[in-house]
Motif scaffolding. Structure first.
Motif, PDB file in Angstrom:
ATOM      1  N   ASN A   1       3.479   3.576 -14.491  1.00 35.69           N
ATOM      2  CA  ASN A   1       4.814   2.772 -15.346  1.00 35.69           C
ATOM      3  C   ASN A   1       5.732   3.451 -15.831  1.00 35.69           C
ATOM      4  O   ASN A   1       7.280   3.750 -15.713  1.00 35.69           O
ATOM      5  CB  ASN A   1       3.954   1.962 -16.177  1.00 35.69           C
ATOM      6  N   TRP A   2       5.164   4.961 -16.545  1.00 37.81           N
ATOM      7  CA  TRP A   2       6.482   5.588 -17.319  1.00 37.81           C
ATOM      8  C   TRP A   2       7.326   6.103 -16.261  1.00 37.81           C
ATOM      9  O   TRP A   2       8.870   6.368 -16.231  1.00 37.81           O
ATOM     10  CB  TRP A   2       6.359   6.552 -18.101  1.00 37.81           C
ATOM     11  N   LEU A   3       6.559   6.596 -15.282  1.00 36.94           N
ATOM     12  CA  LEU A   3       7.614   7.401 -14.239  1.00 36.94           C
ATOM     13  C   LEU A   3       8.625   6.134 -13.346  1.00 36.94           C
ATOM     14  O   LEU A   3       9.447   6.490 -13.352  1.00 36.94           O
ATOM     15  CB  LEU A   3       6.420   7.994 -13.064  1.00 36.94           C
TER      16      LEU A   3
ATOM     17  N   TYR B   1       0.931  -1.657   0.653  1.00 39.06           N
ATOM     18  CA  TYR B   1      -0.107   0.339  -0.411  1.00 39.06           C
ATOM     19  C   TYR B   1       0.486   1.304   0.013  1.00 39.06           C
ATOM     20  O   TYR B   1       0.366   2.584   1.015  1.00 39.06           O
ATOM     21  CB  TYR B   1      -0.795  -0.115   1.077  1.00 39.06           C
ATOM     22  N   GLN B   2       1.515   1.317  -0.612  1.00 33.74           N
ATOM     23  CA  GLN B   2       2.779   2.390  -0.546  1.00 33.74           C
ATOM     24  C   GLN B   2       1.904   3.179  -1.366  1.00 33.74           C
ATOM     25  O   GLN B   2       0.804   3.238  -3.034  1.00 33.74           O
ATOM     26  CB  GLN B   2       4.302   1.921  -1.763  1.00 33.74           C
ATOM     27  N   LEU B   3       2.291   4.262  -1.974  1.00 31.62           N
ATOM     28  CA  LEU B   3       1.644   5.589  -2.786  1.00 31.62           C
ATOM     29  C   LEU B   3       2.176   5.410  -4.128  1.00 31.62           C
ATOM     30  O   LEU B   3       2.905   5.211  -4.517  1.00 31.62           O
ATOM     31  CB  LEU B   3       1.903   6.985  -2.366  1.00 31.62           C
ATOM     32  N   LEU B   4       0.703   5.820  -5.221  1.00 34.48           N
ATOM     33  CA  LEU B   4       0.898   5.281  -6.524  1.00 34.48           C
ATOM     34  C   LEU B   4       1.187   4.198  -6.514  1.00 34.48           C
ATOM     35  O   LEU B   4       1.376   3.459  -7.942  1.00 34.48           O
ATOM     36  CB  LEU B   4       2.096   6.185  -6.687  1.00 34.48           C
ATOM     37  N   GLY B   5       1.185   2.791  -5.481  1.00 30.12           N
ATOM     38  CA  GLY B   5       0.936   1.603  -5.983  1.00 30.12           C
ATOM     39  C   GLY B   5       0.522   0.888  -6.749  1.00 30.12           C
ATOM     40  O   GLY B   5      -0.911   1.743  -6.233  1.00 30.12           O
TER      41      GLY B   5
ATOM     42  N   LEU C   1       0.884  -5.396  -8.859  1.00 26.16           N
ATOM     43  CA  LEU C   1       0.912  -5.164 -10.369  1.00 26.16           C
ATOM     44  C   LEU C   1       1.908  -4.510 -10.751  1.00 26.16           C
ATOM     45  O   LEU C   1       2.449  -3.435 -10.649  1.00 26.16           O
ATOM     46  CB  LEU C   1      -0.280  -4.922 -10.919  1.00 26.16           C
ATOM     47  N   GLY C   2       2.954  -5.658 -11.040  1.00 21.10           N
ATOM     48  CA  GLY C   2       4.322  -4.767 -10.809  1.00 21.10           C
ATOM     49  C   GLY C   2       4.562  -4.423 -10.183  1.00 21.10           C
ATOM     50  O   GLY C   2       4.745  -5.250  -9.125  1.00 21.10           O
ATOM     51  N   HIS C   3       6.433  -4.759 -10.424  1.00 21.82           N
ATOM     52  CA  HIS C   3       7.040  -4.683  -9.221  1.00 21.82           C
ATOM     53  C   HIS C   3       8.231  -2.654  -9.433  1.00 21.82           C
ATOM     54  O   HIS C   3       8.739  -2.089 -10.194  1.00 21.82           O
ATOM     55  CB  HIS C   3       8.054  -5.435  -8.940  1.00 21.82           C
ATOM     56  N   PHE C   4       7.549  -2.276  -8.421  1.00 20.89           N
ATOM     57  CA  PHE C   4       7.626  -0.415  -8.498  1.00 20.89           C
ATOM     58  C   PHE C   4       9.048  -0.186  -7.450  1.00 20.89           C
ATOM     59  O   PHE C   4       9.251  -0.890  -5.995  1.00 20.89           O
ATOM     60  CB  PHE C   4       6.878   0.835  -8.149  1.00 20.89           C
ATOM     61  N   HIS C   5      10.083  -0.076  -8.065  1.00 25.11           N
ATOM     62  CA  HIS C   5      11.663   0.312  -6.741  1.00 25.11           C
ATOM     63  C   HIS C   5      12.036   1.338  -7.015  1.00 25.11           C
ATOM     64  O   HIS C   5      12.099   1.994  -6.183  1.00 25.11           O
ATOM     65  CB  HIS C   5      13.141  -0.934  -7.717  1.00 25.11           C
ATOM     66  N   SER C   6      11.836   2.218  -8.151  1.00 19.09           N
ATOM     67  CA  SER C   6      12.282   3.651  -8.436  1.00 19.09           C
ATOM     68  C   SER C   6      11.895   4.524  -7.634  1.00 19.09           C
ATOM     69  O   SER C   6      12.534   5.536  -6.738  1.00 19.09           O
ATOM     70  CB  SER C   6      13.238   4.250  -9.842  1.00 19.09           C
ATOM     71  N   LEU C   7      10.213   4.033  -7.403  1.00 12.98           N
ATOM     72  CA  LEU C   7       9.314   5.154  -6.749  1.00 12.98           C
ATOM     73  C   LEU C   7       9.499   5.264  -5.990  1.00 12.98           C
ATOM     74  O   LEU C   7       9.304   6.435  -5.411  1.00 12.98           O
ATOM     75  CB  LEU C   7       7.594   4.398  -7.853  1.00 12.98           C
ATOM     76  N   HIS C   8       8.822   4.016  -4.771  1.00 11.48           N
ATOM     77  CA  HIS C   8      10.183   4.717  -3.768  1.00 11.48           C
ATOM     78  C   HIS C   8      11.244   4.237  -2.812  1.00 11.48           C
ATOM     79  O   HIS C   8      11.537   4.343  -1.535  1.00 11.48           O
ATOM     80  CB  HIS C   8       9.206   3.718  -3.041  1.00 11.48           C
ATOM     81  N   SER C   9      12.859   3.880  -3.743  1.00 11.31           N
ATOM     82  CA  SER C   9      13.515   3.489  -3.547  1.00 11.31           C
ATOM     83  C   SER C   9      14.767   4.950  -3.684  1.00 11.31           C
ATOM     84  O   SER C   9      15.112   5.883  -3.377  1.00 11.31           O
ATOM     85  CB  SER C   9      14.170   2.689  -3.948  1.00 11.31           C
TER      86      SER C   9
END
Length: 241
Positions: free
Chosen positions: A124-126, A52-56, A79-87
């Motif tokens: 996803n682009w970001l 539940y991270q923001l914009l996840g 859905l998908g693995h977000f790494h850079s958005l939160h790191s």
């Protein structure tokens, strides 16, 4: 009855000692708030907090209960693995700022598949892009299409200024909210482009901050109860250093 939907996390608020309320923009029902009971004191459930991270972007199986305005989550998976958005600290500040903006301006409790697709594609682009200095500007400008006040471009060829109050390109105006100069030219450059060519637009830090200030005024003029996000000051400090 259970329903499956994609959902984008906009905010989360602690409720009591052990519960959480998560507000999401969903593919099937627009804006929805979910009640996560006992998620903060259950070891098994606490593992899901990272989802539940923001914009996840999540896939949720949800259900309702009688006499409750909130919905509940039976199953959830990212859905998908977000790494850079939160790191990435700078991306994280963009995420925090835009999530607060979306939480403030999105009020639809009905399906809008085009808006959901726009949000999903943009996020996803970001996540994938390393050069994103102007992302938030184009994101907020294009968002006005779905909010009902995207700039009217009929007279853009002859115009020398843009009236924030009417949302029109003009030659002359008595409005106190007319913009000219750099902000006017940046606005014209951003209209009609997509994120893939965004990095071709050259904007320095001072211009970027000035244009964002103008965009927020534009939102305020067209959304009567809009207020600048509380995260704006932190965003400016992190993003423009």
């Amino acid at each position: 009855m259970y329903n499956s939907t994609k959902a984008i996390v906009l905010s989360k608020v602690k409720y009591g000692d052990n519960d959480l309320i998560v507000k999401c923009y969903t593919e099937t029902d627009g804006l929805v708030s979910y009640f996560l009971r006992g998620v903060l004191n259950s070891k098994a459930k606490r593992k899901q907090l990272a989802y539940y991270q923001l914009l996840g972007i999540l896939e949720i199986i949800e259900y309702s209960k009688a006499n409750s305005e909130l919905k509940f989550i039976r199953e959830v998976k990212p859905l998908g693995h977000f790494h850079s958005l939160h790191s990435n600290v700078i991306k994280g500040s963009v995420v925090m700022f835009l999530a607060e903006m979306l939480s403030s301006v999105l009020r639809e409790e009905e399906q809008n598949s085009q808006l959901f697709q726009y949000l999903e594609t943009s996020i996803n682009w970001l996540e994938q892009e390393d050069h994103f200095s102007n992302f938030h500007l184009l994101f907020l400008l294009n968002l006005t299409k779905f909010l009902g006040f995207y700039p009217e471009t009929t007279n853009i060829g002859d115009a020398t200024s843009f009236d924030l109050e009417t949302g029109r390109f003009v030659i002359k105006s008595n409005s106190r909210y007319v913009i000219e100069g750099e902000n006017f030219h940046i606005l014209k450059a951003l209209l009609g482009i997509n994120f893939d060519v965004l990095n071709d637009i050259k904007i320095n830090a001072n211009q970027r901050q000035s244009f964002l200030k103008m965009l927020l005024l534009y939102y305020q003029l067209h959304l009567g109860n809009f207020r600048n996000p509380r995260s704006l000051e932190i965003f400016n400090q992190v993003f423009h250093t």
